[in-house]
Design an enzyme around this catalytic site. Structure first.
Site, short mmCIF file in Angstrom:
data_model
loop_
_atom_site.label_atom_id
_atom_site.label_comp_id
_atom_site.label_asym_id
_atom_site.label_seq_id
_atom_site.Cartn_x
_atom_site.Cartn_y
_atom_site.Cartn_z
N HIS A 123 6.58 -6.77 0.24
CA HIS A 123 4.34 -6.83 -0.28
C HIS A 123 4.16 -5.73 0.50
CE1 HIS A 123 5.36 -10.59 -1.57
NE2 HIS A 123 6.42 -11.26 -1.01
N LEU A 124 3.26 -5.12 -0.88
CA LEU A 124 2.49 -4.00 -0.28
C LEU A 124 0.71 -4.76 0.32
CD1 LEU A 124 2.61 -2.67 -3.94
CD2 LEU A 124 2.71 -1.11 -2.42
N SER A 125 0.52 -5.48 -0.38
CA SER A 125 -0.39 -6.12 0.22
C SER A 125 0.36 -7.24 1.97
CB SER A 125 -1.13 -7.10 -0.47
OG SER A 125 -0.88 -8.35 -1.15
N TYR A 139 -3.68 -2.84 -2.95
CA TYR A 139 -2.05 -2.24 -3.41
C TYR A 139 -2.02 -0.34 -3.49
CZ TYR A 139 -1.91 -7.07 -5.57
OH TYR A 139 -2.24 -8.36 -5.94
N ARG A 144 -1.60 -17.43 -3.27
CA ARG A 144 -0.17 -16.75 -2.21
C ARG A 144 0.18 -16.39 -1.43
NH1 ARG A 144 -2.13 -12.21 -6.07
NH2 ARG A 144 -3.89 -11.72 -7.22
#
Ligand code: DQA
Length: 157
Positions: A101-103, A26, A112
């Site tokens: 989303h960061l990732s 992250y 996910r």
């Protein structure tokens, strides 16, 4: 829609630990850093920035956004993968929703790969770390301006 565009940037569970929680995934920026990036990217729009670890609180803010916001940028974090209640709240909105989303969840564990939020998001930005938020705010701004231009055209017609 409010006169000055208002973008709600809502953050789900564990994002208060940004910078210390799994930084290899992250990143090292904190949530305060992310808020500053959003404010810089917002130009003339106002950013209302919130984080909660509680599903009901996030739902309350989404409901508030119905009347107070011109767009929502949402990083639902883990609730994106689980919360039908959050999806139902988002369905009550008629403003743009940018999922952020960061990732890149699509490149991670199978659970996910899907979020409920994506079912109602206008678009999704993921995988760019804190920069995802800047891109998401810019996308929200563009959508707000396009809507305002369309409304102005149809009021002249
Ligand atoms: C996340 C991705 C989610 O899968 C995870 O549960 C998070 C953060 C992201 O920003 O990359 O908490 O939303």
């Amino acid at each position: 829609m409010p006169e000055t565009p208002v973008i709600y940037v809502l953050n789900g569970p564990n994002l208060n630990l940004l910078g210390v929680r799994e930084p290899e995934i992250y990143g090292y920026e904190t949530l305060a850093d992310v808020q500053a990036l959003c404010e810089q990217a917002a130009e003339d729009a106002k950013i209302v920035f919130h984080q909660s670890n509680h599903e009901g609180q996030l739902i309350d803010w989404v409901q508030e956004a119905r009347t107070q916001a011109s767009a929502v940028v949402l990083n639902p974090a883990g609730y994106g993968h689980t919360s039908v209640a959050l999806l139902d709240a988002l369905k009550s909105l008629s403003i743009p929703i940018v999922e952020c989303h960061l990732s890149n969840p699509a490149a991670r564990e199978r659970f996910r790969h899907k979020t409920y939020v994506s079912l109602v998001a206008t678009g999704v930005v993921s995988g760019f770390g804190a920069h995802s938020y800047e891109l998401a705010v810019k996308a929200a701004l563009k959508l707000i301006r396009e809507r305002a231009a369309t409304a102005a055209r149809s009021s002249k017609a």
